[in-house]
Write a protein that holds these residues in place. Sequence first.
Motif, short mmCIF file in Angstrom:
data_model
loop_
_atom_site.label_atom_id
_atom_site.label_comp_id
_atom_site.label_asym_id
_atom_site.label_seq_id
_atom_site.Cartn_x
_atom_site.Cartn_y
_atom_site.Cartn_z
N ASN A 115 1.18 -1.22 0.06
CA ASN A 115 0.34 -0.22 0.12
C ASN A 115 0.85 1.36 0.13
O ASN A 115 0.84 2.39 -0.67
N SER A 116 1.76 1.28 0.47
CA SER A 116 2.50 2.68 0.40
C SER A 116 3.41 2.51 -0.62
O SER A 116 3.52 4.15 -0.72
N ARG A 124 2.11 1.27 -3.68
CA ARG A 124 1.30 1.84 -4.20
C ARG A 124 1.09 4.45 -4.18
O ARG A 124 0.79 4.24 -5.43
N LEU A 125 1.06 4.00 -3.03
CA LEU A 125 0.91 5.69 -3.37
C LEU A 125 2.12 6.37 -3.59
O LEU A 125 2.13 7.88 -4.32
N LYS A 126 3.05 5.74 -3.71
CA LYS A 126 4.81 6.43 -3.91
C LYS A 126 4.45 6.60 -5.44
O LYS A 126 5.50 7.46 -6.35
N PRO A 172 2.85 5.98 -8.36
CA PRO A 172 1.64 5.37 -9.55
C PRO A 172 1.78 4.38 -10.30
O PRO A 172 0.26 3.58 -10.51
N ALA A 199 -0.44 1.87 -8.64
CA ALA A 199 -1.83 1.38 -8.84
C ALA A 199 -2.89 1.97 -9.97
O ALA A 199 -4.19 1.71 -9.94
#
Length: 222
Positions: free
Chosen positions: A154-155, A157-159, A161, A164
């Motif tokens: 999850n971390s 995916r935020l950093k 793109p 995601a």
Amino acid sequence: MAAEYDATEFIDTDFEAHKSPFTASAADPLRAPTREEVDRKVVEAQQKLVELKRAQEDLERERSTLEELRRRQLEFQTGRQEMVQQLTRGLGLLEEAEFNSRRDTEQMLKTIADFREAVGKIQAIRDETWSKDNFQMELTRALTTIENARMEWNSARLKLPVLAGEAGQKKTEAQPAPTPAVSPFANMTFGELCRVGLALTWPLLIVALGALGIFIAILLRH
């Protein structure tokens, strides 16, 4: 015996030779210039005009050369200033892009190493070897490993793109929307629409009138 007086001794022959032909002599102050004198003056004036024209042409060439030199100097100064500004701006943009790219690359490399480590830890779980005595402890340890891997995912995916699926979404959003179809009658006036309607319906009117005529004829026969 004294020498005889010679009047020519007191005359400057060089001065007399260079006197202007238009200078009236003391003996004839109203003497008109001769044809030869006028012709000589005309020739001298023409020569001076030729010399002045040649000097004017030289000045024109010099002026053209100086104007071309001034234009080139202005072009040099303007071009230098323009290129310094553009190259400086380009360097700033490229340096920023390179920094962001290097940062993203470092982040990707770190994420790849973390993912590999997380995959290795998950694959190292051997639940078939658990016994009744250590089941609770091994299960808790395995769930902790999976939860840590989920947090890492999850971390990341935020950093990043790309993890995601935003790349495909942005590509789809970037495609222009289809242009709606425009009706051929949209730009017509009311009068034009009436004429088009009449042109489309007059065959039906003729058929209707013919049928009406036949019906009236039948009624008259009866």
